[in-house]
Design a protein around this motif. Structure first.
Motif, PDB file in Angstrom:
ATOM      1  N   ALA A  76       0.831  -1.202   0.000  1.00  0.00           N
ATOM      2  CA  ALA A  76       0.000   0.000   0.000  1.00  0.00           C
ATOM      3  C   ALA A  76       0.869   1.257   0.000  1.00  0.00           C
ATOM      4  O   ALA A  76       0.575   2.230  -0.711  1.00  0.00           O
ATOM      5  CB  ALA A  76      -0.939  -0.006   1.203  1.00  0.00           C
ATOM      6  N   ALA A  77       1.932   1.241   0.782  1.00  0.00           N
ATOM      7  CA  ALA A  77       2.824   2.404   0.811  1.00  0.00           C
ATOM      8  C   ALA A  77       3.453   2.655  -0.552  1.00  0.00           C
ATOM      9  O   ALA A  77       3.502   3.785  -1.043  1.00  0.00           O
ATOM     10  CB  ALA A  77       3.909   2.202   1.869  1.00  0.00           C
ATOM     11  N   ASN A  78       3.925   1.587  -1.187  1.00  0.00           N
ATOM     12  CA  ASN A  78       4.546   1.714  -2.501  1.00  0.00           C
ATOM     13  C   ASN A  78       3.526   2.145  -3.546  1.00  0.00           C
ATOM     14  O   ASN A  78       3.804   2.973  -4.414  1.00  0.00           O
ATOM     15  CB  ASN A  78       5.171   0.372  -2.887  1.00  0.00           C
ATOM     16  CG  ASN A  78       6.171   0.502  -4.020  1.00  0.00           C
ATOM     17  OD1 ASN A  78       6.428   1.584  -4.546  1.00  0.00           O
ATOM     18  ND2 ASN A  78       6.754  -0.617  -4.414  1.00  0.00           N
ATOM     19  N   GLY A  79       2.321   1.582  -3.457  1.00  0.00           N
ATOM     20  CA  GLY A  79       1.277   1.954  -4.407  1.00  0.00           C
ATOM     21  C   GLY A  79       0.873   3.407  -4.300  1.00  0.00           C
ATOM     22  O   GLY A  79       0.585   4.059  -5.315  1.00  0.00           O
ATOM     23  N   ARG A  80       0.844   3.946  -3.084  1.00  0.00           N
ATOM     24  CA  ARG A  80       0.511   5.365  -2.923  1.00  0.00           C
ATOM     25  C   ARG A  80       1.574   6.251  -3.573  1.00  0.00           C
ATOM     26  O   ARG A  80       1.244   7.269  -4.199  1.00  0.00           O
ATOM     27  CB  ARG A  80       0.387   5.708  -1.437  1.00  0.00           C
ATOM     28  CG  ARG A  80      -0.906   5.257  -0.809  1.00  0.00           C
ATOM     29  CD  ARG A  80      -1.096   5.890   0.573  1.00  0.00           C
ATOM     30  NE  ARG A  80      -2.357   5.486   1.157  1.00  0.00           N
ATOM     31  CZ  ARG A  80      -2.525   4.432   1.943  1.00  0.00           C
ATOM     32  NH1 ARG A  80      -1.469   3.667   2.250  1.00  0.00           N
ATOM     33  NH2 ARG A  80      -3.708   4.130   2.436  1.00  0.00           N
ATOM     34  N   VAL A  81       2.842   5.886  -3.394  1.00  0.00           N
ATOM     35  CA  VAL A  81       3.904   6.671  -4.026  1.00  0.00           C
ATOM     36  C   VAL A  81       3.728   6.658  -5.544  1.00  0.00           C
ATOM     37  O   VAL A  81       3.857   7.695  -6.207  1.00  0.00           O
ATOM     38  CB  VAL A  81       5.293   6.120  -3.631  1.00  0.00           C
ATOM     39  CG1 VAL A  81       6.399   6.829  -4.419  1.00  0.00           C
ATOM     40  CG2 VAL A  81       5.529   6.290  -2.140  1.00  0.00           C
ATOM     41  N   LEU A  82       3.435   5.511  -6.109  1.00  0.00           N
ATOM     42  CA  LEU A  82       3.234   5.420  -7.556  1.00  0.00           C
ATOM     43  C   LEU A  82       2.047   6.271  -7.992  1.00  0.00           C
ATOM     44  O   LEU A  82       2.132   7.009  -8.992  1.00  0.00           O
ATOM     45  CB  LEU A  82       3.004   3.964  -7.964  1.00  0.00           C
ATOM     46  CG  LEU A  82       2.656   3.732  -9.436  1.00  0.00           C
ATOM     47  CD1 LEU A  82       3.787   4.197 -10.345  1.00  0.00           C
ATOM     48  CD2 LEU A  82       2.344   2.258  -9.686  1.00  0.00           C
ATOM     49  N   ALA A  83       0.931   6.195  -7.260  1.00  0.00           N
ATOM     50  CA  ALA A  83      -0.251   6.984  -7.626  1.00  0.00           C
ATOM     51  C   ALA A  83       0.046   8.477  -7.576  1.00  0.00           C
ATOM     52  O   ALA A  83      -0.382   9.242  -8.457  1.00  0.00           O
ATOM     53  CB  ALA A  83      -1.409   6.640  -6.695  1.00  0.00           C
ATOM     54  N   GLU A  84       0.781   8.903  -6.552  1.00  0.00           N
ATOM     55  CA  GLU A  84       1.130  10.323  -6.439  1.00  0.00           C
ATOM     56  C   GLU A  84       2.044  10.757  -7.584  1.00  0.00           C
ATOM     57  O   GLU A  84       1.892  11.851  -8.145  1.00  0.00           O
ATOM     58  CB  GLU A  84       1.803  10.584  -5.093  1.00  0.00           C
ATOM     59  CG  GLU A  84       0.851  10.475  -3.909  1.00  0.00           C
ATOM     60  CD  GLU A  84       1.574  10.411  -2.578  1.00  0.00           C
ATOM     61  OE1 GLU A  84       2.833  10.492  -2.593  1.00  0.00           O
ATOM     62  OE2 GLU A  84       0.902  10.277  -1.541  1.00  0.00           O
ATOM     63  N   GLU A  85       2.987   9.901  -7.953  1.00  0.00           N
ATOM     64  CA  GLU A  85       3.898  10.222  -9.040  1.00  0.00           C
ATOM     65  C   GLU A  85       3.143  10.312 -10.373  1.00  0.00           C
ATOM     66  O   GLU A  85       3.375  11.227 -11.169  1.00  0.00           O
ATOM     67  CB  GLU A  85       4.994   9.164  -9.123  1.00  0.00           C
ATOM     68  CG  GLU A  85       6.035   9.396 -10.206  1.00  0.00           C
ATOM     69  CD  GLU A  85       6.916  10.614  -9.971  1.00  0.00           C
ATOM     70  OE1 GLU A  85       7.708  10.938 -10.868  1.00  0.00           O
ATOM     71  OE2 GLU A  85       6.813  11.238  -8.895  1.00  0.00           O
ATOM     72  N   TRP A 140       5.189   5.104 -30.128  1.00  0.00           N
ATOM     73  CA  TRP A 140       5.594   6.222 -29.292  1.00  0.00           C
ATOM     74  C   TRP A 140       5.503   5.803 -27.826  1.00  0.00           C
ATOM     75  O   TRP A 140       4.606   5.046 -27.435  1.00  0.00           O
ATOM     76  CB  TRP A 140       4.676   7.429 -29.522  1.00  0.00           C
ATOM     77  CG  TRP A 140       4.896   8.118 -30.831  1.00  0.00           C
ATOM     78  CD1 TRP A 140       5.668   9.223 -31.083  1.00  0.00           C
ATOM     79  CD2 TRP A 140       4.336   7.743 -32.095  1.00  0.00           C
ATOM     80  NE1 TRP A 140       5.623   9.551 -32.412  1.00  0.00           N
ATOM     81  CE2 TRP A 140       4.818   8.672 -33.068  1.00  0.00           C
ATOM     82  CE3 TRP A 140       3.481   6.721 -32.514  1.00  0.00           C
ATOM     83  CZ2 TRP A 140       4.460   8.592 -34.405  1.00  0.00           C
ATOM     84  CZ3 TRP A 140       3.127   6.649 -33.845  1.00  0.00           C
ATOM     85  CH2 TRP A 140       3.622   7.572 -34.780  1.00  0.00           C
ATOM     86  N   LEU A 141       6.436   6.283 -27.020  1.00  0.00           N
ATOM     87  CA  LEU A 141       6.518   5.923 -25.606  1.00  0.00           C
ATOM     88  C   LEU A 141       6.390   7.162 -24.732  1.00  0.00           C
ATOM     89  O   LEU A 141       6.799   8.266 -25.134  1.00  0.00           O
ATOM     90  CB  LEU A 141       7.853   5.244 -25.309  1.00  0.00           C
ATOM     91  CG  LEU A 141       8.175   3.973 -26.104  1.00  0.00           C
ATOM     92  CD1 LEU A 141       9.608   3.534 -25.829  1.00  0.00           C
ATOM     93  CD2 LEU A 141       7.199   2.849 -25.763  1.00  0.00           C
ATOM     94  N   ALA A 142       5.844   6.962 -23.523  1.00  0.00           N
ATOM     95  CA  ALA A 142       5.755   8.026 -22.516  1.00  0.00           C
ATOM     96  C   ALA A 142       6.828   7.763 -21.468  1.00  0.00           C
ATOM     97  O   ALA A 142       6.607   7.013 -20.511  1.00  0.00           O
ATOM     98  CB  ALA A 142       4.370   8.041 -21.882  1.00  0.00           C
ATOM     99  N   ASP A 194       9.411   5.526 -16.399  1.00  0.00           N
ATOM    100  CA  ASP A 194      10.357   5.718 -15.292  1.00  0.00           C
ATOM    101  C   ASP A 194       9.666   5.518 -13.946  1.00  0.00           C
ATOM    102  O   ASP A 194      10.246   4.923 -13.013  1.00  0.00           O
ATOM    103  CB  ASP A 194      10.975   7.115 -15.361  1.00  0.00           C
ATOM    104  CG  ASP A 194      11.972   7.256 -16.500  1.00  0.00           C
ATOM    105  OD1 ASP A 194      12.386   6.230 -17.063  1.00  0.00           O
ATOM    106  OD2 ASP A 194      12.325   8.412 -16.833  1.00  0.00           O
ATOM    107  N   ALA A 195       8.421   6.021 -13.818  1.00  0.00           N
ATOM    108  CA  ALA A 195       7.687   5.863 -12.558  1.00  0.00           C
ATOM    109  C   ALA A 195       7.393   4.399 -12.272  1.00  0.00           C
ATOM    110  O   ALA A 195       7.484   3.941 -11.120  1.00  0.00           O
ATOM    111  CB  ALA A 195       6.382   6.660 -12.612  1.00  0.00           C
TER     112      ALA A 195
END
Length: 407
Positions: A298-307, A382-384, A389-390
């Motif tokens: 959950a902690a890692n997922g929140r960081v990803l969502a915020e990024e 084409w890539l984002a 990176d996130a």
């Protein structure tokens, strides 16, 4: 700590063994592979009560509340309902599938996974992760059933094209975990194939119970599934998909996939040891492994969502086109699928090829996407890069015991 219980411990039976003389083996292995071997007999747990220490039971309930809070927070952040939440939900499903695959040694970077998502040539590992996404989707969609058929369908999706794994079918031969060319020196020998139908029927009856605290329930079900080891290949990935199906069935998650496997990745040795402890009758280590994994994930997922939210907001500022234009509508597609082709944009947005090309050009000029190859003229991709990176950063955090610690 509660003492180990014989209620969940496997028993053993002696099975005759005939060595295949055509298989290469060392002298030590040949000498060891003589005579019968011992295969596990999984306990019948349909009606078995779980008894864990009060402090661990409290932590498990805290972890379920964290899972539910994660689901609610990210659903609200993503828009709350309908198509608006689809990009983030898809990202979390894909990252969880990738982490679950990585536990089994099947690894692929975000770029390869994105290319596999649009059927571009890439490595076999990326294709296997894409199939794991399909398997997890199938398992969650069938979570109301909680029957052997749902498990078989998930396995069929996971192992499509892998003849050795008999996709969608229980194994018909003896398998073993570790130890070389015979079961005599294996770390663990699952039950004979003849025992699988009965053991799986018992397990699925156990998963349909509603009288066991949820995370304890899911952890035990997962460990029992891995003990039965019903398939020739893909057991770990299907077994972790089972956990998500149970979370969805009980209502702990409604739209988001909590990255539990990403949490398990931080301590795969501990996870494997906990499965062995379960087979000896000790339930607590596997429950604790899932408690820790839930909080880490959950902690890692929140960081990803915020990024991803930060990246998405930056795109809005950099893109000059009007709201509702094809280019702006394409932004949510990019979060979900950070590799694009013109035909994909046509299909996603329902626009003509010329409009799709204009939208791609606008995103390229804004520095949001870039061509995969500057020299390609046909079948361009084409890539984002910011999204890729996130996603790679999420995977890197998943391999650390503290996902928020500096690298």
């Amino acid at each position: 700590m509660a003492p180990p219980s014989d209620a969940f411990a496997v028993s053993w039976e002696t099975v005759p063994w005939e060595r295949d003389a055509t298989l290469p083996a060392s002298r030590r292995q040949r000498l060891a592979a003589r005579g019968p071997y011992a295969a596990a007999i999984p306990a019948r747990i349909r009606d078995t009560a779980s008894d864990i220490a009060p402090d661990l039971a409290a932590e498990a309930e805290d972890a379920i509340r964290e899972i539910a809070r994660f689901d609610a927070e990210l659903t609200a952040r993503a828009g709350g309902a309908g198509d608006e939440i689809a990009p983030l939900a898809s990202v979390l499903l894909r990252t969880e599938s990738a982490s679950s695959s990585q536990i089994e040694g099947v690894t692929a970077g975000a770029r390869a996974l994105a290319l596999a998502g649009i059927s571009q040539p890439t490595g076999r590992n990326a294709e296997l992760v894409a199939q794991n996404v399909a398997a997890m989707t199938r398992a969650i969609a069938l979570s109301d059933e909680m029957a052997e058929g749902a498990i078989l369908q998930a396995h069929a999706a996971l192992m499509a094209g892998e003849r050795h794994a008999s996709p969608g079918q229980f194994r018909t031969e003896q398998v073993w975990i570790g130890g070389g060319p015979s079961p005599h020196t294996a770390e663990f020998v699952p039950p004979r194939a003849e025992r699988i139908p009965g053991a799986m029927a018992d397990l699925m009856a156990f998963t349909r119970r509603a009288d066991i605290p949820l995370l304890t329930h899911a952890a035990i079900a997962h460990a029992q599934f891995e003990t039965i080891h019903p398939f020739a290949d893909g057991n770990g990935r299907v077994g972790r998909a089972l956990v998500h199906a149970m979370l969805r069935r009980a209502g702990a998650t409604t739209r988001m996939t909590v990255p539990v496997s990403a949490g398990l990745l931080a301590d795969t040795r501990g996870y494997t040891a906990a499965l062995m402890d379960f087979r000896r009758g000790d339930v607590e280590p596997i429950v604790r492994a899932f408690v820790n994994a839930a909080f880490r994930g959950a902690a890692n997922g929140r960081v990803l969502a915020e990024e991803l939210a930060r990246i998405r907001a930056g795109w809005e500022e950099r893109l000059p086109s009007r709201r509702g234009s094809a280019a702006r509508r394409l932004l949510d597609v990019l979060v979900r699928q950070p590799a694009l082709t013109t035909p994909l944009v046509v299909g996603e947005l329902g626009v003509a090829s010329s409009a799709a090309q204009r939208a791609i050009a606008q995103l390229t000029n804004a520095g949001i996407i870039e061509p995969r190859s500057a020299n390609a003229r046909r079948n361009r991709v084409w890539l984002a890069p910011e999204v890729l990176d996130a996603l790679d950063a999420f995977a890197a955090r998943a391999g650390r015991r503290d996902p928020l610690a500096p690298r």
